[in-house]
Design a protein around this motif. Structure first.
Motif, mmCIF file in Angstrom:
data_model
loop_
_atom_site.group_PDB
_atom_site.id
_atom_site.type_symbol
_atom_site.label_atom_id
_atom_site.label_comp_id
_atom_site.label_asym_id
_atom_site.label_seq_id
_atom_site.Cartn_x
_atom_site.Cartn_y
_atom_site.Cartn_z
ATOM 1 N N ARG A 265 47.299 40.883 30.490
ATOM 2 C CA ARG A 265 46.063 40.738 31.146
ATOM 3 C C ARG A 265 44.887 40.323 29.968
ATOM 4 O O ARG A 265 44.149 42.069 29.916
ATOM 5 C CB ARG A 265 45.638 41.031 31.967
ATOM 6 C CG ARG A 265 44.335 40.769 32.924
ATOM 7 C CD ARG A 265 44.583 41.635 33.996
ATOM 8 N NE ARG A 265 44.636 40.607 35.182
ATOM 9 C CZ ARG A 265 44.690 40.846 36.626
ATOM 10 N NH1 ARG A 265 43.617 41.413 36.891
ATOM 11 N NH2 ARG A 265 44.595 39.663 36.875
ATOM 12 N N HIS B 149 46.034 31.420 35.148
ATOM 13 C CA HIS B 149 46.688 32.553 36.003
ATOM 14 C C HIS B 149 47.694 32.631 36.339
ATOM 15 O O HIS B 149 48.499 32.177 37.281
ATOM 16 C CB HIS B 149 45.896 33.542 36.627
ATOM 17 C CG HIS B 149 46.011 34.554 37.583
ATOM 18 N ND1 HIS B 149 47.484 35.610 36.681
ATOM 19 C CD2 HIS B 149 45.459 35.095 38.714
ATOM 20 C CE1 HIS B 149 46.651 36.577 37.719
ATOM 21 N NE2 HIS B 149 46.149 36.359 38.956
ATOM 22 N N ASN C 104 38.371 27.291 38.049
ATOM 23 C CA ASN C 104 39.198 28.428 36.877
ATOM 24 C C ASN C 104 40.521 28.025 36.041
ATOM 25 O O ASN C 104 40.492 28.009 36.846
ATOM 26 C CB ASN C 104 38.115 29.615 37.522
ATOM 27 C CG ASN C 104 38.402 30.132 38.775
ATOM 28 O OD1 ASN C 104 39.837 29.103 38.954
ATOM 29 N ND2 ASN C 104 38.134 31.230 39.643
ATOM 30 N N THR D 59 37.111 34.255 43.663
ATOM 31 C CA THR D 59 35.444 34.213 43.014
ATOM 32 C C THR D 59 34.815 33.297 42.808
ATOM 33 O O THR D 59 35.452 32.638 41.734
ATOM 34 C CB THR D 59 35.881 35.844 42.390
ATOM 35 O OG1 THR D 59 34.780 36.258 42.203
ATOM 36 C CG2 THR D 59 36.739 35.273 41.310
ATOM 37 N N PRO E 102 40.617 40.297 43.951
ATOM 38 C CA PRO E 102 39.969 40.802 45.299
ATOM 39 C C PRO E 102 38.578 39.388 45.520
ATOM 40 O O PRO E 102 38.511 38.965 44.745
ATOM 41 C CB PRO E 102 39.534 41.418 44.040
ATOM 42 C CG PRO E 102 39.084 41.291 42.895
ATOM 43 C CD PRO E 102 40.819 40.444 43.463
HETATM 44 N N1 NVA Z 1 39.351 33.717 38.650
HETATM 45 C C1 NVA Z 1 39.635 35.692 38.657
HETATM 46 C C2 NVA Z 1 40.443 36.104 38.714
HETATM 47 C C3 NVA Z 1 40.998 37.226 39.087
HETATM 48 C C4 NVA Z 1 42.163 37.441 40.062
HETATM 49 C C5 NVA Z 1 39.273 35.727 37.146
HETATM 50 O O1 NVA Z 1 39.719 35.325 36.231
HETATM 51 O O2 NVA Z 1 38.491 37.159 37.818
#
Ligand code: NVA
Ligand code: CP
Length: 307
Positions: free
Chosen positions: A103, A130, A160, A226, A267
């Motif tokens: 990550r 992701h 995003n 988010t 989250p």
């Molecule tokens: N768009 C968020 C996803 C979190 C799982 C981030 O990159 O923080």
């Protein structure tokens, strides 16, 4: 299938389908008493530059359920690219483990890891995409609605990494992906182009809008994430001014199809991008979706490590 799993853009339509089939098999097998030890004796290194609940625990439990083990490497431990170069980390880890899940902040770091590692590398979230979440989201929609082809999923909020995965995965599986994002927060044009090219082959489509109500009209599924992704904390004040019209609340949800599913990768920042009423309401798929991280990622692990 390639050595690595970095983006759904790298998978063929058939590969996405077979990962989903394998996830369904592994989930049923687990529920029927346990998985066969397909990854017996194998180890996965899990390198984190950012915090995590789902990714960390679901990968670790996934490896355990498949007969292997996972090593958690916290952000401060190896300081990827700071204490040691990314190519060196990739080459050293490749001598110890059978796979690497990372990550990272910059997507280029996971690409560099994959270039230098002799073992498979899995993207556990980058600023760009992701893909583990994207595959999970496809599995969840398929499980809930019995199909992906022709399903309309509307995403409201920030353009995003999570939207990128939905665009890439949805287009490959014949879904209609609609996104409403504020000006200046659009998904990257290159991702939209890739998704449109796949959608043209699968009968899916991509629609980008500004108005969340217009976007949600007729949706089978409404998805949000988010407003402030990890690494964007300095922009919090500005983002909290821009995004409120995109909040997923009961008023907005009322514009979707009756009983439309609600998704969020979590989250959740409750009271910002999603209200409690919606997150905990009868249309919420949030925790089934979170569970499916386990099953989708086990399919990726078996596909890449069982060799
Ligand atoms: N768009 C968020 C996803 C979190 C799982 C981030 O990159 O923080
Ligand atoms: N959705 C997701 O990736 O969650 P974590 O950040 O907790 O891993």
């Amino acid at each position: 299938m390639k050595k690595d799993f970095l983006s759904l853009a790298d998978c063929t339509i058939d590969e996405v389908r077979s990962l989903l089939d394998l996830a369904v098999t592994l989930k049923a097998e687990l529920r029927a008493g346990g998985n066969k030890p397909r990854l017996s004796g194998k180890a996965l290194a899990m390198v984190f530059q950012k915090p995590s609940l789902r990714t960390r625990v679901s990968f670790e439990m996934g490896m355990i359920q498949l007969g292997g083990r996972a090593l958690y490497i916290a952000p401060d431990e190896i300081k990827l690219g700071q204490r040691e170069s990314v190519p060196d980390v990739a080459r050293v880890l490749s001598r110890y483990v059978d796979g690497i899940m990372a990550r990272v902040f910059a997507h280029s770091d996971v690409v560099t890891l994959a270039q230098w590692a002799s073992v498979p590398v899995i993207n556990g979230l980058s600023d760009y995409t992701h893909p583990c979440q994207g595959l999970t989201d496809l599995l969840t929609v398929q499980e809930k609605l019995g199909r992906l082809q022709g399903v309309t999923l509307t995403y409201v909020g920030d353009g995003n990494n999570v939207l990128h995965s939905l665009l890439l995965g949805g287009a490959k599986t014949g879904m209609h992906i609609v996104a409403a994002t504020p000006t200046g927060y659009d998904p990257l044009p290159e991702v939209v182009r890739l998704a449109e090219a796949d959608a043209a082959r699968t009968g899916g489509s991509v629609r980008l809008l500004r108005d969340p109500r217009e976007a949600v009209a007729g949706a089978d599924v409404v998805y949000t994430d988010t407003w402030i992704s990890m690494g964007q904390e300095a922009e919090s004040a500005e983002r909290r001014k821009v995004f409120p019209p995109y909040q997923l609340n009961s008023q907005l949800l009322a514009h979707a199809k009756p009983n439309a599913g609600v998704m969020h990768d979590l989250p959740a920042y409750r009271g910002y991008e999603i209200t409690d009423e919606v997150a905990d309401g009868p249309q919420s798929w949030l925790f089934d979706q979170a569970e499916n991280r386990l099953h989708a990622q086990k399919a990726i692990l078996v596909q890449l490590l069982e060799r």
